[in-house]
Each structure stands twice: as structure tokens, then as C-alpha cells.
Design an enzyme around this catalytic site. Structure first.
Site, short mmCIF file in Angstrom:
data_model
loop_
_atom_site.label_atom_id
_atom_site.label_comp_id
_atom_site.label_asym_id
_atom_site.label_seq_id
_atom_site.Cartn_x
_atom_site.Cartn_y
_atom_site.Cartn_z
N LYS A 1 3.85 -6.60 8.83
CA LYS A 1 3.47 -5.29 8.28
C LYS A 1 4.65 -4.35 8.48
O LYS A 1 5.01 -4.01 9.60
CB LYS A 1 2.22 -4.78 9.01
CG LYS A 1 1.71 -3.44 8.50
CD LYS A 1 0.34 -3.11 9.11
CE LYS A 1 -0.17 -1.76 8.66
NZ LYS A 1 -1.52 -1.48 9.17
N GLY B 1 0.82 -1.21 0.00
CA GLY B 1 0.00 0.00 0.00
C GLY B 1 0.85 1.25 0.00
O GLY B 1 2.06 1.20 -0.26
N ASP C 1 -9.74 4.95 11.47
CA ASP C 1 -9.76 4.78 10.00
C ASP C 1 -10.77 3.68 9.64
O ASP C 1 -10.43 2.67 9.03
CB ASP C 1 -8.35 4.40 9.52
CG ASP C 1 -8.22 4.40 8.00
OD1 ASP C 1 -9.10 4.98 7.31
OD2 ASP C 1 -7.25 3.80 7.50
#
Ligand SMILES: Nc1ncnc2c1ncn2[C@@H]1O[C@H](COP(=O)(O)OP(=O)(O)OP(=O)(O)O)[C@@H](O)[C@H]1O
Ligand SMILES: [Mg+2]
Length: 229
Positions: free
Chosen positions: A25, A7, A131
Site C-alpha cells: 500500500k 484510490g 473509518d
């Protein structure tokens, strides 16, 4: 190396921790930021991610187990839900294949009900996601060979922008972010947010009237801004 997603903020790859498969991540260095500020922000987001994941679990909301965090390498090692899909993919790719319209409606109601309950539980425990989008909610099938996702566990992910707050306004903004994202991502299904809000109201035990008032205030401000341009 198996890349799950690349991303704007992070790269997700499959890895191993303690002999078990996991997801890594890794947050990118942002070269347009001052290096000190960038390092600081990245650490804040990683800490938020691991803290809120654990706090969600304590509050009875499913979230990935954080297995390990390497602040210098900017990596978080977490539980990987191999068979899961995002709520976004479920709505866009799985639901349209359900040919019976009554079943489709039932499935939408189940999904919005579960999402509202999850967010309600989070807010009751003063956990702000920061988010809320359908890309940050996973459906993990209960039967591993159930490719149509008849029954599943809902899992909240991506807590980099999360926080702990008792403020009704902050909770209202959290809801507003979700409404905006649903309107842009799933404009074809107009009632998603209202059904989520119904379940949210049933699950949130604290300051509900004030949160909804703040949410409506934030939304009105947003409208005004759009009108003024
Ligand atoms: N624990 C997990 N198990 C399975 N899939 C996951 C998991 N975490 C993330 N994913 C998948 O990877 C995608 C991106 O993950 P995530 O939302 O955490 O990162 P991001 O949106 O790129 O990062 P950020 O918003 O923090 O910059 C998710 O939408 C989901 O498809
Ligand atoms: Mg995300």
C-alpha cells in the site's frame, strides 16, 4: 505490476516480501499540502495503520499482518488475503444471488453479528477504527473454492485514521461514522446498523451505556446540522 486498487489516498499493488506474496500500500504525495505537513501526516497514518493492525490481532480481531514499512517510500507491505472480498461487495453482489430469502436473512444476520462483535472487541480494547465502512471489512472464505462465501473469517483493514482512545465520545463517533456510511452505501437494507449495534452491545465490555449515550448525542447533533442546512 498488478494493481489491486488505485484510490484517492493510496495505490495497492501485489508484491513480494521474504519470498511470499504480499500487498503493498503506497500512499500518494498530496501536492496541495505543504510538503512537510504532507510527509508528517503520511507517516502518522502509516504508523497508525501498522500499530492498530498489530493491536487488533492481540485483541483477537483479524487484521493483516504488517510485514514491513518503508516510511521514506511511503509503502506498507502487508499480508494479502487473495480470495477475500469486501463486505460491501458481499452485500451488493453475492447476497442478491442467494435466491432463498430465509437463507439471505440468515446470512445478513451472520454478517452483522460478526461485524458488531469485531467492533465491540476493538472498542473494549480502546482501538478506534476511524473509518468504519463496508469497504474496510474483508470476508476471507474458509474454503478456498467457496465463491458464495458460506463461511468466512472477518478481517478489519485500512487503519490509517485509527487511534487508541478510552473516550466514550470517540467510540460513539466511530459508531456514528459507520451508521452514516451504511445509510449511504446500503440504503436498500435499512436494519444493518441496528443488528450490528445489537452484537456490538453483547461484545463490548466497557462503558457501554456511556458510549451509546454519546453515540446518540453525536447523532442528534448531526441531525440538527442537517436540518439547519
Ligand atoms: N490485506 C488485504 N488483502 C486483500 N485486499 C485488500 C487488503 N487491503 C486492502 N485490500 C483491498 O483494497 C481496497 C483498498 O484498501 P484500503 O482500504 O486499505 O485503502 P484505501 O481505502 O484506498 O486507503 P485509505 O482509506 O487509507 O486512504 C480494500 O477496500 C480492499 O478491497
Ligand atoms: Mg479503505
Amino acid at each position: 505490476m498488478v494493481v489491486i486498487k488505485q484510490g484517492a489516498e493510496a495505490k495497492l499493488t501485489l508484491g513480494e516480501f521474504g519470498g511470499k506474496q504480499c500487498l503493498i500500500k503506497e500512499r500518494f504525495v498530496k501536492h496541495y499540502r505543504h510538503p512537510d505537513l504532507d510527509a508528517h501526516l503520511t507517516k502518522e497514518r502509516m504508523r497508525a495503520e501498522s500499530k492498530t493492525s498489530a493491536r487488533c490481532q492481540a485483541a483477537g480481531v483479524n487484521a493483516p499482518q504488517i510485514l514491513h514499512m518503508d516510511l521514506n517510500e511511503r509503502k506498507i507491505y502487508m499480508e494479502y488475503f487473495e480470495k477475500s472480498i469486501t463486505a460491501k461487495d458481499y452485500i451488493n453482489n453475492v447476497l442478491p444471488k442467494v435466491s432463498d430469502s430465509a437463507e439471505r436473512e440468515q446470512r445478513i444476520n451472520k454478517l452483522t453479528g460478526e461485524i458488531g462483535t469485531c467492533i465491540g472487541k476493538m472498542h473494549t480494547n480502546n482501538l478506534i477504527h476511524g473509518d468504519l465502512t463496508t469497504s474496510n471489512i474483508l470476508l476471507d472464505p474458509l474454503e478456498t473454492d467457496d465463491s458464495s462465501f458460506r463461511d468466512y473469517k472477518l478481517i478489519m483493514i485500512d487503519f490509517g485514521l485509527s487511534s487508541w482512545s478510552q473516550s466514550s465520545e470517540v467510540k460513539g463517533v466511530d459508531l456514528y461514522v459507520l451508521e452514516r456510511s451504511l445509510l449511504s452505501t446500503h440504503s436498500g437494507i435499512p436494519n444493518l446498523f441496528n443488528s450490528i449495534l445489537d452484537a456490538y452491545k453483547a461484545a463490548n465490555t466497557g462503558n457501554l451505556t456511556e458510549i451509546i449515550a454519546k453515540f446518540e448525542e453525536v447523532r442528534a447533533r448531526g441531525r440538527k446540522r442537517t436540518m439547519v442546512g
